[in-house]
Write an enzyme that holds these catalytic residues in place. Structure first.
Site, PDB file in Angstrom:
ATOM      1  N   SER A  39     -14.440  39.956   1.401  1.00 15.70           N
ATOM      2  CA  SER A  39     -13.619  40.899   2.182  1.00 15.70           C
ATOM      3  C   SER A  39     -13.958  40.920   3.789  1.00 15.70           C
ATOM      4  O   SER A  39     -13.191  42.038   4.333  1.00 15.70           O
ATOM      5  CB  SER A  39     -14.176  42.369   1.591  1.00 15.70           C
ATOM      6  OG  SER A  39     -13.159  42.616   0.330  1.00 15.70           O
TER       7      SER A  39
ATOM      8  N   TYR B  13      -4.209  35.225   0.004  1.00 14.92           N
ATOM      9  CA  TYR B  13      -5.136  36.341  -0.153  1.00 14.92           C
ATOM     10  C   TYR B  13      -6.503  35.773  -1.074  1.00 14.92           C
ATOM     11  O   TYR B  13      -7.701  35.746  -0.676  1.00 14.92           O
ATOM     12  CB  TYR B  13      -4.904  37.422  -0.848  1.00 14.92           C
ATOM     13  CG  TYR B  13      -5.848  38.503  -0.679  1.00 14.92           C
ATOM     14  CD1 TYR B  13      -6.537  39.014   0.115  1.00 14.92           C
ATOM     15  CD2 TYR B  13      -6.317  38.806  -2.075  1.00 14.92           C
ATOM     16  CE1 TYR B  13      -7.566  39.994  -0.075  1.00 14.92           C
ATOM     17  CE2 TYR B  13      -7.456  39.679  -2.270  1.00 14.92           C
ATOM     18  CZ  TYR B  13      -7.941  40.340  -1.344  1.00 14.92           C
ATOM     19  OH  TYR B  13      -9.023  41.019  -1.482  1.00 14.92           O
TER      20      TYR B  13
ATOM     21  N   VAL C 111     -18.097  41.122  -1.069  1.00 11.54           N
ATOM     22  CA  VAL C 111     -19.010  41.000  -2.301  1.00 11.54           C
ATOM     23  C   VAL C 111     -19.584  40.045  -2.544  1.00 11.54           C
ATOM     24  O   VAL C 111     -20.321  39.695  -3.406  1.00 11.54           O
ATOM     25  CB  VAL C 111     -17.908  41.472  -3.454  1.00 11.54           C
ATOM     26  CG1 VAL C 111     -17.425  42.984  -3.525  1.00 11.54           C
ATOM     27  CG2 VAL C 111     -16.841  40.364  -3.646  1.00 11.54           C
TER      28      VAL C 111
ATOM     29  N   LYS D 226     -11.075  40.513   5.492  1.00 16.98           N
ATOM     30  CA  LYS D 226     -10.051  41.395   5.834  1.00 16.98           C
ATOM     31  C   LYS D 226      -9.679  41.670   7.356  1.00 16.98           C
ATOM     32  O   LYS D 226      -8.732  41.772   7.957  1.00 16.98           O
ATOM     33  CB  LYS D 226     -10.284  42.655   5.023  1.00 16.98           C
ATOM     34  CG  LYS D 226      -9.911  42.270   3.557  1.00 16.98           C
ATOM     35  CD  LYS D 226     -10.633  43.502   2.988  1.00 16.98           C
ATOM     36  CE  LYS D 226     -10.249  43.495   1.349  1.00 16.98           C
ATOM     37  NZ  LYS D 226     -10.940  44.263   0.326  1.00 16.98           N
TER      38      LYS D 226
ATOM     39  N   TYR E  15     -16.652  49.906   2.779  1.00 23.70           N
ATOM     40  CA  TYR E  15     -16.455  50.557   1.305  1.00 23.70           C
ATOM     41  C   TYR E  15     -16.440  52.053   1.548  1.00 23.70           C
ATOM     42  O   TYR E  15     -16.184  52.743   2.682  1.00 23.70           O
ATOM     43  CB  TYR E  15     -16.966  49.987   0.046  1.00 23.70           C
ATOM     44  CG  TYR E  15     -16.833  48.501   0.079  1.00 23.70           C
ATOM     45  CD1 TYR E  15     -15.824  47.778   0.086  1.00 23.70           C
ATOM     46  CD2 TYR E  15     -17.938  47.800   0.139  1.00 23.70           C
ATOM     47  CE1 TYR E  15     -15.721  46.346  -0.120  1.00 23.70           C
ATOM     48  CE2 TYR E  15     -17.927  46.237   0.085  1.00 23.70           C
ATOM     49  CZ  TYR E  15     -16.534  45.734  -0.094  1.00 23.70           C
ATOM     50  OH  TYR E  15     -16.521  44.079  -0.185  1.00 23.70           O
TER      51      TYR E  15
HETATM   52  N1  GLU Z   1     -12.036  38.639  -3.686  1.00 25.67           N
HETATM   53  C1  GLU Z   1     -12.340  40.122  -4.106  1.00 25.67           C
HETATM   54  C2  GLU Z   1     -11.134  41.042  -4.435  1.00 25.67           C
HETATM   55  O1  GLU Z   1     -10.025  40.970  -3.643  1.00 25.67           O
HETATM   56  C3  GLU Z   1     -12.846  40.523  -2.580  1.00 25.67           C
HETATM   57  C4  GLU Z   1     -13.510  41.741  -2.833  1.00 25.67           C
HETATM   58  C5  GLU Z   1     -14.547  42.145  -1.777  1.00 25.67           C
HETATM   59  O2  GLU Z   1     -15.199  41.428  -0.987  1.00 25.67           O
HETATM   60  O3  GLU Z   1     -14.574  43.270  -1.335  1.00 25.67           O
HETATM   61  O4  GLU Z   1     -11.271  41.457  -5.460  1.00 25.67           O
END
Ligand code: GLU
Length: 421
Positions: free
Chosen positions: A64, A189, A259, A67, A241
């Protein structure tokens, strides 16, 4: 001052190294096999100087932390209005992979949760998924200052375990947020989540944001200051988060975690931090990563609300008074980044300079970490074969009981001490 800052980083890593709390993400088998003991910490100043400690060369998936970079690229490519038409900027208070949109607007609440991130991917121009992903990978690479690559196994796994993200993408399509084919957008993604980085890559990416969109190592502008400001704003309120409130109060820097165990943190116009430790807490943030950032912020005075004044005060002028003796006049407010840069210049100055006299008469204000660094200057300079003296007329900067710091009331007295055999 390179040895002192290096020591801070090494000590912070050692302080948290034995913490075995948390569990490595296991929603895909590839993530469950990473070494949970890996722990890397990197700091990049906005002039491109890098400090690294621990496993800073270990590669892991960005997840993430991708993002904010995709969001920035979308903002840069299609403009804020087009992005705002599809993605909000409010904290969601929900888990990152919640299958939801804002009740009123029917848009994803922000770009740091999966729904908003998938929408952001769809805004990056590209005639097909391959072209769109190439653009993303190029953008991440210029931010990191090296060519990044995808972990194919993680990508395949993300794809085969991606039902929840598929549910999100099709929901977005039904609300008119996603114009393109959901599966094609998701493919990009999944790939972006599987891009491999090190904590040092993350520090460079963070420092690029700290520098207002200019990669400090290469000097390449990657995005406009307005895009960076918008991206950092959303990271500040939504980046960690649903533990963003604790993060902002205890660390106080725009940040994003993933994550995979990585975290980036950005202190605008000063530095970028990258940290890696795979075991995660209940809200998906790296446990030792958060602890290391809390320690760094507390020890180096990095909370963004404590940096209220110009913090890049540095060297105003230099004069050479005798063979190998150079006077450095410092001015303004001295906080971590300003002190680090000034002391590093002093340490690395060539031209046969072997005695440095730092004139602190014009320093307005100083925080604890900058004071500790000045006090430690002598020891650090001795290590590189130099001698160091401070000029602090009324002992405003260096307390009178710090005898080891070699402090003199005037430049003349410091020069005389420097000449004494
Ligand atoms: N590949 C993970 C998902 O989209 C990334 C989640 C993350 O790092 O928060 O569920």
């Amino acid at each position: 001052m390179t040895v002192l800052v290096q020591r801070y980083l090494d000590e912070i890593l050692a302080e948290h190294a034995d913490n075995a709390e948390g569990v490595v993400a296991d929603y895909i088998p590839e993530l469950a096999t990473v070494d949970p003991s890996s722990f890397g910490l990197s700091l990049e100043m906005t002039d491109g100087y890098v400090y690294e400690s621990g496993d800073s060369a270990v590669e892991f998936s960005i997840q993430s932390i991708s993002k904010p970079f995709t969001y920035a690229l979308a903002l840069d490519e299609v403009g804020q209005d087009a992005v705002d038409a599809k993605i909000g900027v409010e904290p969601s208070g929900e888990p990152f992979n919640e299958i939801s949109v804002d009740d009123q607007t029917k848009k994803p609440k922000n770009a740091m949760i999966n729904a908003g991130a998938i929408a952001a991917v769809s805004l990056v121009p590209g005639a097909n998924p391959h072209e769109r992903f190439s653009r993303l990978l190029d953008f991440y690479s210029v931010c990191a200052g090296r060519a990044l690559d995808v972990d194919e196994d993680i990508y395949q796994s993300e794809k085969s375990a991606g039902s929840r993200n598929r549910a999100i993408a099709y929901m977005l399509q039904s609300f008119g947020v996603l114009d393109d084919d959901p599966d094609e957008v998701l493919d990009v993604y999944f790939r972006q989540c599987a891009i491999k980085v090190t904590s040092t890559d993350l520090a460079c990416m963070a420092s690029t944001l700290a520098g207002g969109g200019v990669n400090p190592r290469t000097g390449v502008r990657v995005a406009s200051p307005a895009v960076v400001q918008r991206t950092l704003s959303v990271m500040m309120t939504c980046g960690m988060y649903d533990a963003t409130g604790v993060w902002v109060t205890t660390v106080g820097m725009p940040a994003k975690s993933g994550v995979g165990g990585g975290i980036i943190a950005v202190l605008p116009s000063q530095l970028g931090i990258g940290v890696y430790s795979p075991p995660l807490g209940a809200n998906g943030n790296s446990i030792r990563g958060v602890l290391a950032c809390q320690s760094l912020s507390a020890q180096l005075g990095l909370h963004f609300l404590s940096v209220t004044r110009e913090s890049r005060a540095t060297i105003r002028a230099t004069h050479d008074v005798a063979d190998g003796v150079r006077i450095y006049e410092l001015h303004g407010d001295l906080l971590f980044a300003g002190a680090e840069q000034a002391l590093r210049i002093v340490e690395q100055d060539g031209d046969g300079v072997d005695v440095a006299i730092l004139d602190l008469s014009r320093v307005d204000d100083i925080n604890d970490v900058a004071r500790r660094m000045l006090i430690g200057m002598r020891e650090a300079l001795n290590k590189v074969g130099k001698e160091g003296f401070l000029v602090d007329p009324d002992r405003r900067v260096i307390p009178a009981d710090r005898a080891n710091a070699a402090v003199y009331p005037t430049v003349e007295e410091a020069v005389a001490a420097a000449r004494r055999p």
